[in-house]
Write a protein that holds these residues in place. Structure first.
Motif, PDB file in Angstrom:
ATOM      1  N   GLY A 120       5.656  -4.616   3.130  1.00 47.89           N
ATOM      2  CA  GLY A 120       6.984  -4.589   3.743  1.00 47.89           C
ATOM      3  C   GLY A 120       7.253  -3.333   4.533  1.00 47.89           C
ATOM      4  O   GLY A 120       8.234  -2.657   4.289  1.00 47.89           O
ATOM      5  N   THR A 121       6.395  -2.971   5.425  1.00 43.41           N
ATOM      6  CA  THR A 121       6.608  -1.761   6.218  1.00 43.41           C
ATOM      7  C   THR A 121       7.778  -1.969   7.168  1.00 43.41           C
ATOM      8  O   THR A 121       8.054  -3.079   7.592  1.00 43.41           O
ATOM      9  CB  THR A 121       5.350  -1.394   7.012  1.00 43.41           C
ATOM     10  OG1 THR A 121       4.883  -2.558   7.648  1.00 43.41           O
ATOM     11  CG2 THR A 121       4.302  -0.808   6.123  1.00 43.41           C
ATOM     12  N   PRO A 122       8.472  -0.905   7.506  1.00 47.76           N
ATOM     13  CA  PRO A 122       9.691  -1.058   8.292  1.00 47.76           C
ATOM     14  C   PRO A 122       9.412  -1.446   9.736  1.00 47.76           C
ATOM     15  O   PRO A 122       8.304  -1.299  10.221  1.00 47.76           O
ATOM     16  CB  PRO A 122      10.323   0.321   8.220  1.00 47.76           C
ATOM     17  CG  PRO A 122       9.170   1.236   8.015  1.00 47.76           C
ATOM     18  CD  PRO A 122       8.176   0.487   7.213  1.00 47.76           C
ATOM     19  N   ALA A 123      10.453  -1.892  10.367  1.00 46.35           N
ATOM     20  CA  ALA A 123      10.324  -2.274  11.765  1.00 46.35           C
ATOM     21  C   ALA A 123      10.028  -1.071  12.636  1.00 46.35           C
ATOM     22  O   ALA A 123      10.491   0.011  12.336  1.00 46.35           O
ATOM     23  CB  ALA A 123      11.612  -2.920  12.227  1.00 46.35           C
TER      24      ALA A 123
ATOM     25  N   ARG B 254      -3.934   2.214  -1.983  1.00 47.83           N
ATOM     26  CA  ARG B 254      -2.555   2.346  -1.532  1.00 47.83           C
ATOM     27  C   ARG B 254      -2.179   1.231  -0.561  1.00 47.83           C
ATOM     28  O   ARG B 254      -1.136   0.634  -0.663  1.00 47.83           O
ATOM     29  CB  ARG B 254      -2.348   3.713  -0.907  1.00 47.83           C
ATOM     30  CG  ARG B 254      -2.493   4.812  -1.965  1.00 47.83           C
ATOM     31  CD  ARG B 254      -1.827   6.082  -1.535  1.00 47.83           C
ATOM     32  NE  ARG B 254      -0.482   5.793  -1.080  1.00 47.83           N
ATOM     33  CZ  ARG B 254      -0.134   5.584   0.168  1.00 47.83           C
ATOM     34  NH1 ARG B 254      -1.020   5.649   1.114  1.00 47.83           N
ATOM     35  NH2 ARG B 254       1.083   5.325   0.478  1.00 47.83           N
ATOM     36  N   THR B 255      -3.065   0.953   0.398  1.00 43.54           N
ATOM     37  CA  THR B 255      -2.700  -0.094   1.346  1.00 43.54           C
ATOM     38  C   THR B 255      -2.683  -1.460   0.669  1.00 43.54           C
ATOM     39  O   THR B 255      -2.057  -2.383   1.149  1.00 43.54           O
ATOM     40  CB  THR B 255      -3.667  -0.129   2.544  1.00 43.54           C
ATOM     41  OG1 THR B 255      -4.978  -0.024   2.044  1.00 43.54           O
ATOM     42  CG2 THR B 255      -3.391   0.996   3.514  1.00 43.54           C
TER      43      THR B 255
ATOM     44  N   ARG C  62       3.939  -2.953  -1.977  1.00 41.68           N
ATOM     45  CA  ARG C  62       4.979  -2.417  -1.120  1.00 41.68           C
ATOM     46  C   ARG C  62       4.519  -2.244   0.309  1.00 41.68           C
ATOM     47  O   ARG C  62       5.301  -2.237   1.228  1.00 41.68           O
ATOM     48  CB  ARG C  62       5.464  -1.081  -1.666  1.00 41.68           C
ATOM     49  CG  ARG C  62       6.422  -1.235  -2.801  1.00 41.68           C
ATOM     50  CD  ARG C  62       7.219   0.016  -2.984  1.00 41.68           C
ATOM     51  NE  ARG C  62       7.460   0.617  -1.687  1.00 41.68           N
ATOM     52  CZ  ARG C  62       6.891   1.706  -1.272  1.00 41.68           C
ATOM     53  NH1 ARG C  62       6.042   2.332  -2.015  1.00 41.68           N
ATOM     54  NH2 ARG C  62       7.175   2.185  -0.101  1.00 41.68           N
ATOM     55  N   ALA C  63       3.197  -2.079   0.509  1.00 40.92           N
ATOM     56  CA  ALA C  63       2.695  -1.818   1.850  1.00 40.92           C
ATOM     57  C   ALA C  63       2.943  -3.001   2.780  1.00 40.92           C
ATOM     58  O   ALA C  63       2.981  -2.854   3.986  1.00 40.92           O
ATOM     59  CB  ALA C  63       1.211  -1.501   1.788  1.00 40.92           C
TER      60      ALA C  63
ATOM     61  N   SER D 193      -1.328  -1.919  -2.176  1.00 42.48           N
ATOM     62  CA  SER D 193      -0.162  -2.022  -3.046  1.00 42.48           C
ATOM     63  C   SER D 193       0.853  -2.987  -2.445  1.00 42.48           C
ATOM     64  O   SER D 193       0.950  -3.117  -1.243  1.00 42.48           O
ATOM     65  CB  SER D 193       0.479  -0.641  -3.249  1.00 42.48           C
ATOM     66  OG  SER D 193       1.176  -0.274  -2.094  1.00 42.48           O
TER      67      SER D 193
END
Lengths: 309, 253
Positions: free
Chosen positions: A306-309, A298-299, A303-304, A301
């Protein structure tokens, strides 16, 4: 082979009629509708076919078609009347419908032949017709268990609220279950009367509900294949159990109880579970396939990143 | 999703969703009590509130799973509070549930396809593939829900909700049962979907995540709206702190 067929023709035909009858209960259960009205519609189909063939002399297919149409309308009206009922209450109400059909035909005077029923529904209908019809029905039902329609039926049965959230009109699916059940029941009844040439109130009573239900409990209620397995077993079992004489019903009861306790998904459920377990073990052994709880996968992937601010 | 934006035709200027003086009473219990909110298109809205404040009931009312006792619901300026839930879903209102509700007999992919079916084919094979990738479910397509952890099941629910390209997405505690990195991923996904024009309304207890993710917060208590506006401002409101922490503790924080 021919000798075997000739000596077992009644059992072979009964297997197909049993299959259609069992399907008339299996289909609504697959839709999450606990209805036994298919057996009452078996009576509607059988009597309508017999009356039309004997009294009006229509060809058998037309008579059967009329019986199925009348049963479908009856099924739809039942769906409307019983729309607010569910579970055991719906089961009870539909058994009441089956019994009402029995009482009506037993008291129908000359039209239905009263308690002794009707005789002489002679036609050219034979094993080939019932076998081909069963094949078409099974193919259609097998297709209905797949794809978009199959998923929607699964949702309507398992979680009607979720189905509604997916845009599925649960009410229409339930009505459809009643109509399909009625058509299958009437088809079975029509074939039975044309193959046997007779029908009596005792043929469509509570015992038919028990038999059809037994078939799908032992065979499995989630798929047409369960009804098929059940129909084969319970059509041929009496001849196998001939030696048991009066204890035959006891043996039936034991089989049903054991099936309900040990194989609640029916015999087809055992096969499905084994297949899924094989699939799981194959996935587990497969290269490069991460397990569901694998944090690394998962980490890693995209998308990981672009984690949010 | 890089395809068509998730917007629809509607009267210009009207908010996507309006809830007007909505009330949901269960006997003497006023779960939602005369509440009005408006959701403008393309923003992420959040609802905060302690347990029992009526958040989930409000979501259920918006999706027509519970009847309004009073008030009105409008989508694109058009009243819809007499429509059945399935029709509302087909108009592009998707939701997830407070507890995970997946079909145990279907695989992950089939569960997601169920959501795609709603759009009448709009979210076909490509849509399903995309939803699987966006929610990080690659490699799990053939698993059944029972084989997955709770957090992963939640992601399947989200995939099922977004696959049909809804116009309004209602998420009821979408990150419950997830670890921190999973929460961040879901939050990032919501932002991505927002960029594509999807309006979202989220019920969530993770205040920090709500502040980070939402453009506008509503705070509820006892079925009423007690505050709304900029997320950072709403969580500083004394009434909101009091609802969450109690009067005595809220003065010390």
């Amino acid at each position: 082979m021919t000798a075997w067929y000739d000596s077992n023709i009644i059992l072979i035909q009964s297997t197909f009629v049993g299959l259609l009858t069992a399907l008339s209960l299996q289909v609504p259960i697959r839709f999450g509708v606990f209805s036994f009205a298919g057996v009452g519609c078996y009576g509607v189909g059988a009597y309508t076919t017999a009356i039309i063939v004997i009294r009006l002399g229509w060809p058998a297919p037309l008579a059967m078609g009329a019986g199925m149409l009348l049963a479908a309308v009856t099924g739809y009206l039942l769906a409307l009347v019983l729309s607010r009922l569910g579970g055991l209450y719906l089961g009870m109400a539909t058994i009441a419908f089956d019994l009402i059909v029995t009482v009506v035909v037993a008291n129908g005077g000359e039209l239905t032949g009263g308690p002794s029923g009707l005789f002489g529904a002679i036609s050219d209908v034979g094993t080939v017709h019932v076998a081909l019809t069963s094949l078409v029905v099974v193919v259609l039902l097998a297709l209905s268990e797949r794809g978009r329609f199959g998923r929607r039926v699964e949702a309507v049965r398992e979680d009607p609220e979720l189905a509604a959230a997916m845009g599925v009109e649960v009410r229409y699916y339930r009505q459809l279950a009643f109509v399909i059940s009625a058509l299958l029941g009437a088809c079975a009844g029509g074939f039975n009367v044309l193959l046997r040439t007779t029908i009596a109130p005792t043929d469509i009573g509570f015992s038919l509900v028990t038999l059809a239900l037994t078939m799908i409990i032992v065979g499995g209620s989630r798929s047409w294949a369960g009804a098929f397995i059940g129909a084969v077993i319970f059509t041929w079992l009496p001849s196998v159990l001939e030696f048991s004489g009066q204890f035959q019903k006891v043996i039936y009861g034991v089989i049903v109880a054991l099936a309900a306790i040990w194989v609640p998904g029916g015999l087809i459920g055992v096969v499905t579970d084994a297949y899924r377990s094989w699939q799981r073990s194959r996935r587990a052994a497969g290269p490069g396939d991460a397990g569901p709880d694998d944090g690394d996968r998962r980490t890693a992937s995209p998308r990981a990143e672009g984690t949010p601010a | 999703m890089t395809g068509e934006p998730m917007t629809g035709n509607r009267a210009s200027g009207a908010p996507l969703l309006q809830v007007r003086d909505a009330a949901v009473h269960f006997g003497g219990v006023k779960a939602v009590d005369g509440l009005s909110i408006e959701l403008t298109e393309g923003k992420i809205f959040g609802i905060l509130g302690p347990n029992g404040s009526g958040k989930s009931t409000l979501l259920a009312a918006i999706t027509r799973f519970v009847e309004l006792t009073a008030g009105a619901l409008l989508l694109d300026g058009e009243e819809y509070h007499t429509l059945p839930a399935a029709r509302v879903a087909r108009r592009g209102v998707a939701r997830t549930f407070q507890t995970v509700r997946l079909l145990p007999g279907l695989t992950v992919e089939e569960n997601i396809r169920l959501g795609a079916d709603r759009a009448g084919g709009r979210g076909g094979a490509d849509g399903v593939r995309e939803a699987i990738e966006r929610t990080g479910l690659n490699g799990l397509e053939r698993h059944r829900p029972g084989e997955l952890s709770y957090g992963v099941q939640r992601r399947v629910e989200i995939a099922r909700a977004i696959v049909a390209r809804p116009r309004l997405l209602l998420l009821d505690e979408p990150t419950a049962g997830m670890n921190q990195s999973e929460r961040q991923e879901v939050s990032a996904l919501m932002r991505e979907l927002q960029k594509e024009g999807l309006t979202q309304l989220i019920v969530e207890h993770d205040v920090q995540m709500m502040v980070d993710t939402c453009d506008h917060l509503f705070a509820m208590n006892f079925g009423k709206l007690i505050a709304q506006g900029d997320p950072a401002g709403v969580v500083r409101e004394p009434a909101v702190r009091e609802a969450y922490l109690g009067k005595r503790w809220s003065q010390h924080v």
